[in-house]
Design a protein around this motif. Sequence first.
Motif, short mmCIF file in Angstrom:
data_model
loop_
_atom_site.label_atom_id
_atom_site.label_comp_id
_atom_site.label_asym_id
_atom_site.label_seq_id
_atom_site.Cartn_x
_atom_site.Cartn_y
_atom_site.Cartn_z
N LEU A 181 0.83 -1.20 0.00
CA LEU A 181 0.00 0.00 0.00
C LEU A 181 0.87 1.25 0.00
O LEU A 181 1.96 1.27 0.58
CB LEU A 181 -0.89 0.05 1.26
CG LEU A 181 -1.75 -1.17 1.59
CD1 LEU A 181 -2.52 -0.90 2.89
CD2 LEU A 181 -2.70 -1.48 0.46
N VAL A 182 0.35 2.30 -0.63
CA VAL A 182 0.94 3.63 -0.56
C VAL A 182 -0.18 4.59 -0.20
O VAL A 182 -1.30 4.49 -0.71
CB VAL A 182 1.59 4.03 -1.90
CG1 VAL A 182 1.89 5.53 -1.93
CG2 VAL A 182 2.86 3.24 -2.14
N ALA A 183 0.12 5.51 0.71
CA ALA A 183 -0.85 6.55 1.08
C ALA A 183 -0.11 7.86 1.30
O ALA A 183 1.11 7.86 1.53
CB ALA A 183 -1.61 6.16 2.34
N ASP A 184 -0.83 8.97 1.20
CA ASP A 184 -0.28 10.27 1.55
C ASP A 184 -1.21 10.93 2.55
O ASP A 184 -2.43 10.74 2.49
CB ASP A 184 -0.07 11.15 0.32
CG ASP A 184 -1.32 11.30 -0.51
OD1 ASP A 184 -2.07 12.28 -0.29
OD2 ASP A 184 -1.56 10.45 -1.40
N SER A 185 -0.64 11.71 3.46
CA SER A 185 -1.44 12.20 4.57
C SER A 185 -0.69 13.30 5.30
O SER A 185 0.55 13.32 5.30
CB SER A 185 -1.72 11.04 5.53
OG SER A 185 -2.21 11.48 6.77
N SER A 186 -1.44 14.19 5.95
CA SER A 186 -0.81 15.14 6.86
C SER A 186 -0.62 14.52 8.24
O SER A 186 -0.13 15.18 9.14
CB SER A 186 -1.66 16.41 6.97
OG SER A 186 -2.94 16.11 7.46
N ALA A 237 -1.67 1.44 10.64
CA ALA A 237 -2.15 0.49 11.65
C ALA A 237 -2.93 -0.65 11.02
O ALA A 237 -2.71 -1.83 11.34
CB ALA A 237 -3.01 1.22 12.67
N TYR A 238 -3.85 -0.33 10.13
CA TYR A 238 -4.67 -1.38 9.54
C TYR A 238 -3.88 -2.22 8.54
O TYR A 238 -4.13 -3.42 8.39
CB TYR A 238 -5.93 -0.78 8.92
CG TYR A 238 -6.91 -0.32 9.97
CD1 TYR A 238 -7.63 -1.24 10.71
CD2 TYR A 238 -7.08 1.03 10.26
CE1 TYR A 238 -8.51 -0.84 11.70
CE2 TYR A 238 -7.96 1.45 11.25
CZ TYR A 238 -8.67 0.51 11.97
OH TYR A 238 -9.54 0.91 12.96
N ALA A 239 -2.90 -1.62 7.88
CA ALA A 239 -2.02 -2.41 7.02
C ALA A 239 -1.24 -3.42 7.85
O ALA A 239 -1.07 -4.58 7.45
CB ALA A 239 -1.06 -1.49 6.26
N ALA A 240 -0.75 -2.99 9.01
CA ALA A 240 -0.05 -3.92 9.90
C ALA A 240 -0.98 -5.05 10.32
O ALA A 240 -0.58 -6.22 10.35
CB ALA A 240 0.47 -3.17 11.13
N ARG A 241 -2.21 -4.70 10.65
CA ARG A 241 -3.20 -5.70 11.05
C ARG A 241 -3.45 -6.71 9.94
O ARG A 241 -3.62 -7.90 10.19
CB ARG A 241 -4.50 -4.98 11.39
CG ARG A 241 -5.59 -5.84 11.97
CD ARG A 241 -5.35 -6.12 13.42
NE ARG A 241 -6.51 -6.73 14.05
CZ ARG A 241 -6.50 -7.21 15.28
NH1 ARG A 241 -5.41 -7.12 16.02
NH2 ARG A 241 -7.59 -7.74 15.79
N ALA A 242 -3.44 -6.22 8.70
CA ALA A 242 -3.71 -7.08 7.54
C ALA A 242 -2.47 -7.79 7.02
O ALA A 242 -2.56 -8.61 6.10
CB ALA A 242 -4.33 -6.25 6.42
#
Length: 363
Positions: free
Chosen positions: A109-114, A123-128
Amino acid sequence: MISPYECRCGESYAPTAGRWRCDCGGLLDLPLGAAEWPPRSGIRSMWRFLDAGDLPWRDVTLGEGDTPLVEEEDGLHLKVEYASPTGSFKDRGAVVLVALARALGASRLVADSSGNAGTAVAAYAARAGLPAEIFVPAGTSEKKLHQIRGHGAGVTVVEGSREDTAAAAIARVEETGAFYASHVYNPYFHEGTKTYALEIFEQLGGVVPATLVLPAGNGTLVLGAHRGFEELRAAGVIDRVPRIVAVQSELCAPLAAAWAVGRDEPDPVKPGHTLAEGIAIADPARGSRILAAVGDSDGTFVTVGEDEIAEAHAALAARGLWVEPTGAVSYAAVRRLRAEGSPFVTGGPVVAPLCGSGLKASL
């Protein structure tokens, strides 16, 4: 639950791990459904509101949703979204995106965020069990960066604006073929944030609030909350949606500026440095949709100043509620509107979220 993506150009697509925008370059949306009401029993999380049979949500969930609704004076209710597992309302959308990514066979996964969306995706990627890389703008709270890294995600800090950060993330997605877990571009994020509205309706005993006072940066809570009440209206459960008061910082207010002159699309602005870093979005990708949602609700836009944000933050703390500065903007707007005698905060329940924990960032 996995519905096709739709673009305003008329194209539609079955969701795949690599699909995040239309071939024309346009934004993708989801068709509006009708809410199933009453919600399913036996599930004490936001998932009781979602038809999620196609998503492996049970392998990803951290029990998100069911945040407290605290009644204050004169019909005001504060929804304590910072009680979410990672400390912000972004958990509602992030868990849906990660479950979708897993269902579609994504390998990373890749995401961008402030900050808050990044911590939630991490967190949810770790969970998955999925590796993730989070792009953040320089100046992001060190506490949020520590949280992202703590969940095992990679962090790439981008010198430049929030829009530069998104561009860098998109370049990585195009280079690697990663699933773009974008709270801005992927409309499934709103499938999560719509549960904010459905919970409020349930917690108020089937009463539609008079007004929702919501922060507006990229508009994920505005769009999700509007969608939730729209689905209740489509199901014939309610006959109106609540008015939405969308709140921006005076130092970064492209949506409020467009609203003030009757435009249906915002122009980019040059943001100033604001305490409300989480909504400092100079060029919101879904700006026209946010403006349309507020208009459909017979709502309005309000801007708040730095002193008002700080004073609202202190007032909440004095009542036992500890939020990050961005989390105080909705309360600041309520205080302003009440001082002005605005009809937007009278005549029925008024609900405002406390979006992010004060443990994530401070004044």
